[in-house]
Design a protein around this motif. Structure first.
Motif, PDB file in Angstrom:
ATOM      1  N   TRP A  35       0.831  -1.290   0.086  1.00  0.00           N
ATOM      2  CA  TRP A  35       0.020   0.014  -0.118  1.00  0.00           C
ATOM      3  C   TRP A  35       0.884   1.317  -0.063  1.00  0.00           C
ATOM      4  O   TRP A  35       0.316   2.428  -0.330  1.00  0.00           O
ATOM      5  CB  TRP A  35      -0.827  -0.179   1.178  1.00  0.00           C
ATOM      6  N   ILE A  36       2.146   1.109   0.047  1.00  0.00           N
ATOM      7  CA  ILE A  36       3.138   2.439   0.187  1.00  0.00           C
ATOM      8  C   ILE A  36       3.298   3.040  -1.453  1.00  0.00           C
ATOM      9  O   ILE A  36       3.503   2.057  -2.445  1.00  0.00           O
ATOM     10  CB  ILE A  36       4.274   1.920   0.643  1.00  0.00           C
ATOM     11  N   SER A  37       3.019   4.165  -1.517  1.00  0.00           N
ATOM     12  CA  SER A  37       3.254   4.847  -2.819  1.00  0.00           C
ATOM     13  C   SER A  37       4.640   4.619  -3.154  1.00  0.00           C
ATOM     14  O   SER A  37       5.468   4.554  -2.332  1.00  0.00           O
ATOM     15  CB  SER A  37       2.705   6.310  -2.709  1.00  0.00           C
ATOM     16  N   SER A  38       4.914   5.054  -4.514  1.00  0.00           N
ATOM     17  CA  SER A  38       6.023   5.022  -4.987  1.00  0.00           C
ATOM     18  C   SER A  38       7.057   5.968  -4.495  1.00  0.00           C
ATOM     19  O   SER A  38       8.287   5.322  -4.206  1.00  0.00           O
ATOM     20  CB  SER A  38       5.975   5.284  -6.594  1.00  0.00           C
ATOM     21  N   ALA A  39       6.535   7.075  -4.162  1.00  0.00           N
ATOM     22  CA  ALA A  39       7.481   8.203  -3.615  1.00  0.00           C
ATOM     23  C   ALA A  39       7.939   7.746  -1.974  1.00  0.00           C
ATOM     24  O   ALA A  39       9.021   7.991  -1.906  1.00  0.00           O
ATOM     25  CB  ALA A  39       6.655   9.428  -3.593  1.00  0.00           C
ATOM     26  N   ASP A  40       6.909   7.235  -1.374  1.00  0.00           N
ATOM     27  CA  ASP A  40       7.109   6.561  -0.075  1.00  0.00           C
ATOM     28  C   ASP A  40       8.306   5.396  -0.146  1.00  0.00           C
ATOM     29  O   ASP A  40       8.814   5.244   0.862  1.00  0.00           O
ATOM     30  CB  ASP A  40       6.031   6.431   0.664  1.00  0.00           C
ATOM     31  N   LYS A  41       8.123   4.788  -1.233  1.00  0.00           N
ATOM     32  CA  LYS A  41       9.217   3.498  -1.313  1.00  0.00           C
ATOM     33  C   LYS A  41      10.547   4.105  -1.539  1.00  0.00           C
ATOM     34  O   LYS A  41      11.455   3.216  -0.882  1.00  0.00           O
ATOM     35  CB  LYS A  41       8.591   2.850  -2.679  1.00  0.00           C
ATOM     36  N   GLN A  42      10.792   5.267  -1.937  1.00  0.00           N
ATOM     37  CA  GLN A  42      12.071   5.608  -2.042  1.00  0.00           C
ATOM     38  C   GLN A  42      12.609   6.092  -0.548  1.00  0.00           C
ATOM     39  O   GLN A  42      13.738   5.832  -0.240  1.00  0.00           O
ATOM     40  CB  GLN A  42      12.012   6.944  -2.760  1.00  0.00           C
ATOM     41  N   SER A  43      11.532   6.591   0.047  1.00  0.00           N
ATOM     42  CA  SER A  43      12.189   6.933   1.697  1.00  0.00           C
ATOM     43  C   SER A  43      12.278   5.746   2.466  1.00  0.00           C
ATOM     44  O   SER A  43      13.260   5.638   3.230  1.00  0.00           O
ATOM     45  CB  SER A  43      10.851   7.715   2.071  1.00  0.00           C
ATOM     46  N   TRP A  44      11.625   4.571   1.906  1.00  0.00           N
ATOM     47  CA  TRP A  44      11.395   3.401   2.702  1.00  0.00           C
ATOM     48  C   TRP A  44      12.903   2.736   2.497  1.00  0.00           C
ATOM     49  O   TRP A  44      13.521   2.092   3.412  1.00  0.00           O
ATOM     50  CB  TRP A  44      10.373   2.398   2.243  1.00  0.00           C
ATOM     51  N   GLU A  45      13.431   3.025   1.150  1.00  0.00           N
ATOM     52  CA  GLU A  45      14.641   2.468   0.772  1.00  0.00           C
ATOM     53  C   GLU A  45      15.875   3.256   1.563  1.00  0.00           C
ATOM     54  O   GLU A  45      16.716   2.549   1.950  1.00  0.00           O
ATOM     55  CB  GLU A  45      15.078   2.734  -0.602  1.00  0.00           C
ATOM     56  N   LYS A  46      15.717   4.561   1.727  1.00  0.00           N
ATOM     57  CA  LYS A  46      16.857   5.299   2.521  1.00  0.00           C
ATOM     58  C   LYS A  46      16.701   5.008   4.031  1.00  0.00           C
ATOM     59  O   LYS A  46      17.683   4.681   4.669  1.00  0.00           O
ATOM     60  CB  LYS A  46      16.318   7.008   2.547  1.00  0.00           C
ATOM     61  N   VAL A  47      15.393   4.595   4.629  1.00  0.00           N
ATOM     62  CA  VAL A  47      15.585   4.127   6.033  1.00  0.00           C
ATOM     63  C   VAL A  47      15.883   2.573   6.090  1.00  0.00           C
ATOM     64  O   VAL A  47      16.809   2.311   7.127  1.00  0.00           O
ATOM     65  CB  VAL A  47      13.955   3.805   6.411  1.00  0.00           C
ATOM     66  N   ALA A  48      15.839   1.937   5.005  1.00  0.00           N
ATOM     67  CA  ALA A  48      16.185   0.346   5.075  1.00  0.00           C
ATOM     68  C   ALA A  48      18.074   0.365   4.908  1.00  0.00           C
ATOM     69  O   ALA A  48      18.474  -0.229   5.309  1.00  0.00           O
ATOM     70  CB  ALA A  48      15.733  -0.275   3.870  1.00  0.00           C
ATOM     71  N   ASP A  49      18.374   1.541   4.184  1.00  0.00           N
ATOM     72  CA  ASP A  49      19.809   1.561   4.049  1.00  0.00           C
ATOM     73  C   ASP A  49      20.447   1.815   5.500  1.00  0.00           C
ATOM     74  O   ASP A  49      21.555   1.259   5.971  1.00  0.00           O
ATOM     75  CB  ASP A  49      20.518   2.257   2.799  1.00  0.00           C
ATOM     76  N   MET A  50      19.790   2.888   6.160  1.00  0.00           N
ATOM     77  CA  MET A  50      20.264   3.340   7.376  1.00  0.00           C
ATOM     78  C   MET A  50      20.004   2.307   8.635  1.00  0.00           C
ATOM     79  O   MET A  50      21.094   2.320   9.298  1.00  0.00           O
ATOM     80  CB  MET A  50      19.412   4.711   7.882  1.00  0.00           C
ATOM     81  N   SER A  51      19.173   1.658   8.429  1.00  0.00           N
ATOM     82  CA  SER A  51      18.724   0.567   9.332  1.00  0.00           C
ATOM     83  C   SER A  51      19.799  -0.537   9.125  1.00  0.00           C
ATOM     84  O   SER A  51      20.248  -1.215  10.103  1.00  0.00           O
ATOM     85  CB  SER A  51      17.287   0.123   9.142  1.00  0.00           C
ATOM     86  N   ARG A  52      20.318  -0.971   7.990  1.00  0.00           N
ATOM     87  CA  ARG A  52      21.134  -1.971   7.793  1.00  0.00           C
ATOM     88  C   ARG A  52      22.506  -1.697   8.195  1.00  0.00           C
ATOM     89  O   ARG A  52      23.350  -2.433   8.900  1.00  0.00           O
ATOM     90  CB  ARG A  52      21.384  -2.328   6.146  1.00  0.00           C
ATOM     91  N   THR A  53      22.978  -0.310   8.242  1.00  0.00           N
ATOM     92  CA  THR A  53      24.288   0.077   8.769  1.00  0.00           C
ATOM     93  C   THR A  53      24.041   0.057  10.271  1.00  0.00           C
ATOM     94  O   THR A  53      25.226  -0.565  10.753  1.00  0.00           O
ATOM     95  CB  THR A  53      24.452   1.399   8.315  1.00  0.00           C
TER      96      THR A  53
END
Length: 116
Positions: free
Chosen positions: A53-71
């Motif tokens: 249900w996340i929009s495409s613009a929010d998926k980009q934000s999700w990827e940023k959070v995922a990268d920081m979370s992985r770190t």
């Protein structure tokens, strides 16, 4: 969520302290299980697929959070434990997990019926 993850990432990376040590040596009894909660939360943020249900613009934000979370997760969990966290959030259908499980159950039933 993005701002919170970015702030935590900044604090840990610029703070010069060991996040792993801080989590494992939490001084108050209320913080028992903090490492488990951290691994579960940041593992999900790092490796789980974004909801449909996340929009495409929010998926980009999700990827940023995922990268920081992985770190941040890699600072606390490493080696085989990190691989287990990654495996937890991968789809079982991708590697045939459900099919293999059904076959295993059938084998176990056959063995039970064959034993006198």
């Amino acid at each position: 969520m993005v701002q919170t993850a970015r702030f935590l990432h900044y604090l840990v990376m610029a703070g010069g302290f060991s996040l792993r040590e801080r989590l494992h040596r939490a001084p108050i009894r209320k913080f028992n299980g903090l490492v488990h909660i951290f691994i579960e939360t940041f593992g999900r943020l790092s490796y789980a697929d974004p909801p449909d249900w996340i929009s495409s613009a929010d998926k980009q934000s999700w990827e940023k959070v995922a990268d920081m979370s992985r770190t941040l997760l890699s600072l606390v969990v490493e080696g085989p434990e990190a691989d287990l966290v990654w495996n937890t959030y991968q789809s079982e259908a991708d590697d045939g997990g459900e099919i293999q499980m059904e076959a295993d159950e059938e084998d176990m039933q056959a063995q039970l019926l064959d034993d006198p």
